[in-house]
Motif scaffolding. Structure first.
Motif, PDB file in Angstrom:
ATOM      1  N   UNK A 140     -15.774 -41.249  -2.981  1.00 56.56           N
ATOM      2  CA  UNK A 140     -15.174 -42.243  -2.078  1.00 56.56           C
ATOM      3  C   UNK A 140     -15.548 -41.941  -0.631  1.00 56.56           C
ATOM      4  N   UNK A 141     -15.391 -42.923   0.216  1.00 53.46           N
ATOM      5  CA  UNK A 141     -15.750 -42.772   1.626  1.00 53.46           C
ATOM      6  C   UNK A 141     -14.572 -42.366   2.499  1.00 53.46           C
ATOM      7  N   UNK A 142     -13.363 -42.393   1.954  1.00 56.87           N
ATOM      8  CA  UNK A 142     -12.183 -42.036   2.737  1.00 56.87           C
ATOM      9  C   UNK A 142     -11.075 -41.601   1.786  1.00 56.87           C
ATOM     10  N   UNK A 143     -10.073 -40.976   2.355  1.00 52.86           N
ATOM     11  CA  UNK A 143      -8.915 -40.572   1.566  1.00 52.86           C
ATOM     12  C   UNK A 143      -8.106 -41.810   1.168  1.00 52.86           C
ATOM     13  N   UNK A 144      -7.380 -41.755   0.053  1.00 54.03           N
ATOM     14  CA  UNK A 144      -6.535 -42.900  -0.320  1.00 54.03           C
ATOM     15  C   UNK A 144      -5.456 -43.134   0.725  1.00 54.03           C
ATOM     16  N   UNK A 145      -5.060 -44.392   0.847  1.00 56.98           N
ATOM     17  CA  UNK A 145      -4.049 -44.744   1.828  1.00 56.98           C
ATOM     18  C   UNK A 145      -2.701 -44.113   1.534  1.00 56.98           C
ATOM     19  N   UNK A 146      -1.827 -44.210   2.522  1.00 64.65           N
ATOM     20  CA  UNK A 146      -0.493 -43.641   2.373  1.00 64.65           C
ATOM     21  C   UNK A 146       0.296 -44.387   1.302  1.00 64.65           C
ATOM     22  N   UNK A 147       1.122 -43.662   0.581  1.00 68.65           N
ATOM     23  CA  UNK A 147       1.986 -44.248  -0.439  1.00 68.65           C
ATOM     24  C   UNK A 147       3.421 -44.257   0.065  1.00 68.65           C
ATOM     25  N   UNK A 148       4.238 -45.086  -0.560  1.00 67.70           N
ATOM     26  CA  UNK A 148       5.654 -45.089  -0.206  1.00 67.70           C
ATOM     27  C   UNK A 148       6.252 -43.715  -0.472  1.00 67.70           C
ATOM     28  N   UNK A 149       7.063 -43.196   0.425  1.00 63.80           N
ATOM     29  CA  UNK A 149       7.622 -41.845   0.262  1.00 63.80           C
ATOM     30  C   UNK A 149       8.736 -41.813  -0.789  1.00 63.80           C
ATOM     31  N   UNK A 150       8.349 -42.035  -2.028  1.00 60.72           N
ATOM     32  CA  UNK A 150       9.326 -42.024  -3.105  1.00 60.72           C
ATOM     33  C   UNK A 150       9.437 -40.632  -3.711  1.00 60.72           C
ATOM     34  N   UNK A 151      10.617 -40.303  -4.168  1.00 63.64           N
ATOM     35  CA  UNK A 151      10.844 -39.008  -4.802  1.00 63.64           C
ATOM     36  C   UNK A 151      10.474 -39.087  -6.274  1.00 63.64           C
ATOM     37  N   UNK A 152       9.622 -38.180  -6.750  1.00 65.66           N
ATOM     38  CA  UNK A 152       9.260 -38.216  -8.175  1.00 65.66           C
ATOM     39  C   UNK A 152      10.447 -37.885  -9.062  1.00 65.66           C
ATOM     40  N   UNK A 153      10.490 -38.528 -10.224  1.00 68.36           N
ATOM     41  CA  UNK A 153      11.551 -38.303 -11.199  1.00 68.36           C
ATOM     42  C   UNK A 153      10.921 -38.098 -12.567  1.00 68.36           C
ATOM     43  N   UNK A 154      11.744 -37.754 -13.543  1.00 68.40           N
ATOM     44  CA  UNK A 154      11.232 -37.595 -14.900  1.00 68.40           C
ATOM     45  C   UNK A 154      10.695 -38.913 -15.434  1.00 68.40           C
ATOM     46  N   UNK A 155      11.334 -40.023 -15.063  1.00 63.46           N
ATOM     47  CA  UNK A 155      10.858 -41.333 -15.502  1.00 63.46           C
ATOM     48  C   UNK A 155       9.587 -41.745 -14.769  1.00 63.46           C
ATOM     49  N   UNK A 156       9.478 -41.360 -13.517  1.00 63.92           N
ATOM     50  CA  UNK A 156       8.294 -41.695 -12.709  1.00 63.92           C
ATOM     51  C   UNK A 156       7.817 -40.444 -11.980  1.00 63.92           C
ATOM     52  N   UNK A 157       7.167 -39.556 -12.694  1.00 64.82           N
ATOM     53  CA  UNK A 157       6.756 -38.289 -12.074  1.00 64.82           C
ATOM     54  C   UNK A 157       5.664 -38.425 -11.024  1.00 64.82           C
ATOM     55  N   UNK A 158       4.998 -39.582 -10.953  1.00 61.03           N
ATOM     56  CA  UNK A 158       3.938 -39.779  -9.959  1.00 61.03           C
ATOM     57  C   UNK A 158       4.370 -40.735  -8.849  1.00 61.03           C
ATOM     58  N   UNK A 159       5.655 -41.017  -8.753  1.00 59.90           N
ATOM     59  CA  UNK A 159       6.150 -41.901  -7.700  1.00 59.90           C
ATOM     60  C   UNK A 159       5.835 -41.304  -6.331  1.00 59.90           C
ATOM     61  N   UNK A 160       5.369 -42.154  -5.420  1.00 63.13           N
ATOM     62  CA  UNK A 160       5.032 -41.694  -4.084  1.00 63.13           C
ATOM     63  C   UNK A 160       3.700 -40.985  -3.983  1.00 63.13           C
ATOM     64  N   UNK A 161       2.896 -41.014  -5.058  1.00 63.65           N
ATOM     65  CA  UNK A 161       1.601 -40.335  -5.071  1.00 63.65           C
ATOM     66  C   UNK A 161       0.480 -41.342  -5.301  1.00 63.65           C
ATOM     67  N   UNK A 162      -0.675 -41.168  -4.637  1.00 61.48           N
ATOM     68  CA  UNK A 162      -1.815 -42.040  -4.941  1.00 61.48           C
ATOM     69  C   UNK A 162      -2.236 -41.950  -6.407  1.00 61.48           C
ATOM     70  N   UNK A 163      -1.914 -40.833  -7.046  1.00 65.97           N
ATOM     71  CA  UNK A 163      -2.310 -40.642  -8.448  1.00 65.97           C
ATOM     72  C   UNK A 163      -1.591 -41.589  -9.397  1.00 65.97           C
ATOM     73  N   UNK A 164      -0.555 -42.277  -8.928  1.00 66.13           N
ATOM     74  CA  UNK A 164       0.146 -43.215  -9.807  1.00 66.13           C
ATOM     75  C   UNK A 164      -0.804 -44.297 -10.296  1.00 66.13           C
ATOM     76  N   UNK A 165      -1.859 -44.589  -9.543  1.00 64.37           N
ATOM     77  CA  UNK A 165      -2.818 -45.621  -9.939  1.00 64.37           C
ATOM     78  C   UNK A 165      -4.033 -45.039 -10.661  1.00 64.37           C
TER      79      UNK A 165
END
Length: 389
Positions: A138-163
């Motif tokens: 890639x030519x740049x870092x991924x954009x900022x994500x919403x500052x969500x707290x990860x949980x067991x149901x959504x362990x990738x919340x707030x991370x670019x890796x969610x996509x």
């Protein structure tokens, strides 16, 4: 003198000498006159010259299409009524699905494209949509994500890796093409072996839980001088010099456990002519591991590991190598959110609710999700920090 035809026997007249009632002559004559007049009036009459002209003119206008519809019969209300009935049937056909669609949109406005009601759901869905496969750096870092707290149901919340893709699905092989004298089949073999190494070293559940990475080791050429001996030493007796986490992603099962079964993966491979008479594969992949403490709390932390490998499949006719095995020419890594200066053979994620006993970070801040830059390392004396996990 003979009798006139109109003076034949009259109704009611009896035989000669008989006695019967009779119709007076005046009434009988009037009856004959009326009958004759009715017969004349009902007989067909030839139309007048004017009537013939009007009829002919109308016939010519009709043939030219100059007469309005229904000019002979008045307004075609039957036809108009039929069209109205068809319209009613059409609206009945369209109206039921339309009503259902309106009800669905009322319950879930995000079904409409573009989020017209400003609910924000459309933007959130778009932000969580999977990314296309990575085919080059890639030519740049991924954009900022919403500052969500990860949980067991959504362990990738707030991370670019969610996509990012899940596990092996994120390791997509490029098309195998001949490289110089190396056939496309041998190139494909090199790509598949490289993927097997990456999976065995970073995604195999046994490896991640701290077991010996047997599947990854089986891909490496035992004839490569010193390689397997050094790796075995690190797995048996880890130290700063022989640290297995430089090639394998391992967590201490007594300290942490995976938060779910998904490890997010993103990266790409490229191929070129090798230095050992074969084909060289360059692999650059990042893996994101969500974990929780093994003692029960459900706080989720993430460790991000970027690995860069250069491997080759050599020509066995020219070099002393094992067919179907990889030569590991170079391997490097960058680890985000793991305690510094701990050389026990495991990764040690930092949790937000507690601090490790190690030194405070003093090195430069880095974004572990930035895959646009080559790996950079200092002199090893500083403990860097990450800008996000």
């Amino acid at each position: 003198m003979a009798d006139s035809p109109s003076e034949g026997p009259r109704p009611g007249a009896g035989e000669e000498g008989g006695s019967s009632s009779s119709i007076p002559d005046g009434m009988w004559e009037k009856f004959l006159e009326d009958s004759e007049r009715d017969i004349r009036s009902s007989a067909p009459k030839e139309p007048s010259a004017r009537a013939r002209m009007v009829t002919e003119r109308l016939r010519e206008q009709d043939a030219r299409g100059e007469l309005p519809p229904g000019w002979r019969t008045g307004p075609a209300w039957q036809e108009m009524n039929g069209r109205a009935a068809r319209r009613r049937r059409l609206w009945a056909f369209i109206g039921v699905p339309l009503a259902v669609a309106v009800a669905l949109v009322a319950l879930k406005p995000s079904l409409l494209p573009g989020d017209p009601f400003g609910t924000g759901e459309s933007g959130a869905a778009e932000a969580a949509a999977p990314l296309p496969d990575e085919t080059a750096a890639p030519t740049a870092a991924p954009g900022a994500s919403d500052p969500e707290t990860p949980t067991l149901d959504r362990p990738f919340a707030g991370s670019p890796a969610e996509r990012w893709a899940d596990g092996e699905a994120g390791i997509v092989l490029p098309e195998a093409k001949a490289v110089g004298a190396v056939s496309a089949d041998r190139v494909e073999q090199a790509l598949k072996l490289t993927k097997k190494l990456l999976v065995g070293a970073n995604l195999d559940p046994k490896t991640v839980r701290g077991a010996r990475p047997g599947a990854a080791l089986s891909v490496l050429d035992p004839k490569q001088p010193g390689l397997l001996d050094d790796l075995d030493t690190g797995l048996r007796s880890p130290s700063r010099k022989h640290d297995p986490v430089t090639l394998f992603s391992r967590f201490d099962p007594d300290k942490v456990r995976p938060a779910g079964d998904v490890i997010k993966t993103r990266g790409h491979m490229t191929i070129k002519k090798g230095t050992q008479g074969g084909v060289a594969v360059h692999a650059d992949y990042t893996f994101v591991y969500p974990v929780v403490r093994a003692d029960g709390p459900t706080e989720v932390a993430r460790t991000i590991v970027r690995r860069v490998l250069d491997v080759e499949v050599a020509d066995p006719a020219r070099y002393k190598v094992t067919p179907g095995r990889l030569l590991l020419m170079n391997y490097d890594q960058e680890i985000g959110n793991s305690s510094c200066f701990v050389y026990d053979g495991y990764l040690h994620p930092e949790f937000a609710s507690s601090r490790s006993a190690g030194p405070d970070p003093s090195g430069p801040a880095t974004d572990p999700y930035d895959r646009s830059k080559p790996l950079e390392h200092g002199d090893g004396g500083d403990c860097g920090r990450v800008t996000r996990t």
